[in-house]
Design a protein around this motif. Structure first.
Motif, PDB file in Angstrom:
ATOM      1  N   LEU A  30     -16.694   4.671  91.626  1.00  0.00           N
ATOM      2  CA  LEU A  30     -16.908   3.492  92.284  1.00  0.00           C
ATOM      3  C   LEU A  30     -18.289   2.965  92.030  1.00  0.00           C
ATOM      4  CD1 LEU A  30     -14.625   3.822  95.392  1.00  0.00           C
ATOM      5  CD2 LEU A  30     -14.629   1.789  93.749  1.00  0.00           C
ATOM      6  N   THR A  31     -18.544   2.015  91.767  1.00  0.00           N
ATOM      7  CA  THR A  31     -19.973   1.483  91.768  1.00  0.00           C
ATOM      8  C   THR A  31     -20.033  -0.211  92.403  1.00  0.00           C
ATOM      9  OG1 THR A  31     -19.819   0.699  89.230  1.00  0.00           O
ATOM     10  CG2 THR A  31     -20.695   2.794  89.650  1.00  0.00           C
ATOM     11  N   TYR A  32     -21.429  -0.387  92.743  1.00  0.00           N
ATOM     12  CA  TYR A  32     -21.305  -1.954  93.013  1.00  0.00           C
ATOM     13  C   TYR A  32     -22.138  -2.563  92.246  1.00  0.00           C
ATOM     14  CZ  TYR A  32     -21.759  -5.681  96.325  1.00  0.00           C
ATOM     15  OH  TYR A  32     -21.874  -6.792  97.134  1.00  0.00           O
ATOM     16  N   ASN A  33     -21.533  -3.618  91.579  1.00  0.00           N
ATOM     17  CA  ASN A  33     -22.039  -4.474  90.618  1.00  0.00           C
ATOM     18  C   ASN A  33     -22.525  -5.913  91.056  1.00  0.00           C
ATOM     19  OD1 ASN A  33     -22.715  -5.998  88.193  1.00  0.00           O
ATOM     20  ND2 ASN A  33     -21.054  -4.892  87.021  1.00  0.00           N
ATOM     21  N   VAL A  34     -23.889  -5.915  91.301  1.00  0.00           N
ATOM     22  CA  VAL A  34     -24.600  -6.985  91.592  1.00  0.00           C
ATOM     23  C   VAL A  34     -24.420  -8.171  90.724  1.00  0.00           C
ATOM     24  CG1 VAL A  34     -26.857  -7.883  92.637  1.00  0.00           C
ATOM     25  CG2 VAL A  34     -26.386  -5.602  93.154  1.00  0.00           C
ATOM     26  N   ALA A  35     -24.360  -7.810  89.570  1.00  0.00           N
ATOM     27  CA  ALA A  35     -24.263  -9.041  88.463  1.00  0.00           C
ATOM     28  C   ALA A  35     -22.836  -9.456  88.327  1.00  0.00           C
ATOM     29  CB  ALA A  35     -24.470  -8.270  87.035  1.00  0.00           C
ATOM     30  N   GLN A  36     -21.793  -9.005  88.871  1.00  0.00           N
ATOM     31  CA  GLN A  36     -20.377  -9.786  89.036  1.00  0.00           C
ATOM     32  C   GLN A  36     -20.328 -10.239  90.343  1.00  0.00           C
ATOM     33  OE1 GLN A  36     -17.479  -7.123  87.687  1.00  0.00           O
ATOM     34  NE2 GLN A  36     -17.989  -7.619  85.441  1.00  0.00           N
ATOM     35  N   ASN A  37     -21.318 -11.110  90.717  1.00  0.00           N
ATOM     36  CA  ASN A  37     -21.185 -11.731  92.055  1.00  0.00           C
ATOM     37  C   ASN A  37     -20.909 -10.713  93.292  1.00  0.00           C
ATOM     38  OD1 ASN A  37     -21.360 -14.204  91.107  1.00  0.00           O
ATOM     39  ND2 ASN A  37     -19.105 -14.131  90.424  1.00  0.00           N
ATOM     40  N   GLY A  38     -21.541  -9.442  93.172  1.00  0.00           N
ATOM     41  CA  GLY A  38     -21.467  -8.364  93.951  1.00  0.00           C
ATOM     42  C   GLY A  38     -20.031  -7.806  94.055  1.00  0.00           C
ATOM     43  N   ARG A  39     -19.464  -7.125  93.512  1.00  0.00           N
ATOM     44  CA  ARG A  39     -18.319  -6.568  93.613  1.00  0.00           C
ATOM     45  C   ARG A  39     -18.319  -5.105  93.240  1.00  0.00           C
ATOM     46  NH1 ARG A  39     -13.886 -10.477  92.733  1.00  0.00           N
ATOM     47  NH2 ARG A  39     -14.804 -12.252  92.476  1.00  0.00           N
ATOM     48  N   TRP A  40     -17.239  -4.381  93.988  1.00  0.00           N
ATOM     49  CA  TRP A  40     -17.175  -2.931  93.745  1.00  0.00           C
ATOM     50  C   TRP A  40     -16.152  -2.873  92.435  1.00  0.00           C
ATOM     51  CZ3 TRP A  40     -19.539   0.956  96.078  1.00  0.00           C
ATOM     52  CH2 TRP A  40     -20.303   0.942  96.987  1.00  0.00           C
ATOM     53  N   ILE A  41     -16.568  -1.849  91.653  1.00  0.00           N
ATOM     54  CA  ILE A  41     -15.974  -1.562  90.328  1.00  0.00           C
ATOM     55  C   ILE A  41     -15.351  -0.476  90.276  1.00  0.00           C
ATOM     56  CG2 ILE A  41     -16.081  -1.637  87.785  1.00  0.00           C
ATOM     57  CD1 ILE A  41     -16.322  -4.551  89.108  1.00  0.00           C
ATOM     58  N   LEU A  42     -14.299  -0.310  89.855  1.00  0.00           N
ATOM     59  CA  LEU A  42     -13.639   1.314  89.843  1.00  0.00           C
ATOM     60  C   LEU A  42     -13.280   1.594  88.254  1.00  0.00           C
ATOM     61  CD1 LEU A  42     -12.080   3.756  91.191  1.00  0.00           C
ATOM     62  CD2 LEU A  42     -10.025   2.277  91.211  1.00  0.00           C
ATOM     63  N   ASP A  43     -13.603   2.850  87.835  1.00  0.00           N
ATOM     64  CA  ASP A  43     -13.451   3.549  86.798  1.00  0.00           C
ATOM     65  C   ASP A  43     -12.367   4.678  87.112  1.00  0.00           C
ATOM     66  OD1 ASP A  43     -15.051   1.824  85.472  1.00  0.00           O
ATOM     67  OD2 ASP A  43     -16.669   3.065  85.498  1.00  0.00           O
ATOM     68  N   ILE A  44     -11.422   4.829  86.078  1.00  0.00           N
ATOM     69  CA  ILE A  44     -10.579   6.111  86.449  1.00  0.00           C
ATOM     70  C   ILE A  44     -10.530   6.920  85.264  1.00  0.00           C
ATOM     71  CG2 ILE A  44      -8.276   6.932  87.018  1.00  0.00           C
ATOM     72  CD1 ILE A  44      -7.661   4.251  88.440  1.00  0.00           C
ATOM     73  N   GLY A  45     -10.612   8.217  85.187  1.00  0.00           N
ATOM     74  CA  GLY A  45     -10.393   9.171  84.020  1.00  0.00           C
ATOM     75  C   GLY A  45      -9.544  10.327  84.553  1.00  0.00           C
ATOM     76  N   ASP A  46      -9.162  10.882  83.448  1.00  0.00           N
ATOM     77  CA  ASP A  46      -8.269  12.079  83.588  1.00  0.00           C
ATOM     78  C   ASP A  46      -9.121  13.538  84.083  1.00  0.00           C
ATOM     79  OD1 ASP A  46      -9.381  13.385  81.359  1.00  0.00           O
ATOM     80  OD2 ASP A  46      -7.678  12.981  79.994  1.00  0.00           O
TER      81      ASP A  46
END
Length: 105
Positions: A30-46
């Protein structure tokens, strides 16, 4: 009957962790992306850290995994906020006033 599991998160803190959902081990970031209007972004891996999905914006009121049904996650991933459906968790709100839940099938 569905099983609901809250994914524990710490407010104001990006994180990388492993979690077992529906009997399968996943790596999440989980990262916070300021460039996308301040949104939390989720990545999922195996379990081997091979990316399965990346860049999922956390928005309340929808199943974040719905478009990835072909990956058979075994449930839904949803965000709730104190501000209602369709809202975006704030930087310091995720884990406090906004929560991430896995709802097993």
């Amino acid at each position: 009957m569905s099983t609901i599991t809250e994914i524990p998160l710490t407010p104001s803190q990006a994180c990388v962790f492993t979690i077992t959902l529906a009997g399968v081990l996943y790596n999440m970031r989980l990262t916070y992306n300021v460039a996308q209007n301040g949104r939390w972004i989720l990545d999922i891996g195996d379990a081997n850290q091979v990316p399965l999905v990346a860049g999922i914006p956390l928005v309340s009121g929808v199943d974040l995994l719905a478009q990835y049904a072909y990956l058979s996650f075994g449930g839904s991933l949803v965000v709730t906020t104190d501000r209602g459906a369709g809202e975006v968790p704030t930087f310091d709100g995720l884990g406090a006033t906004a929560h991430l839940y896995f709802i097993a099938d």
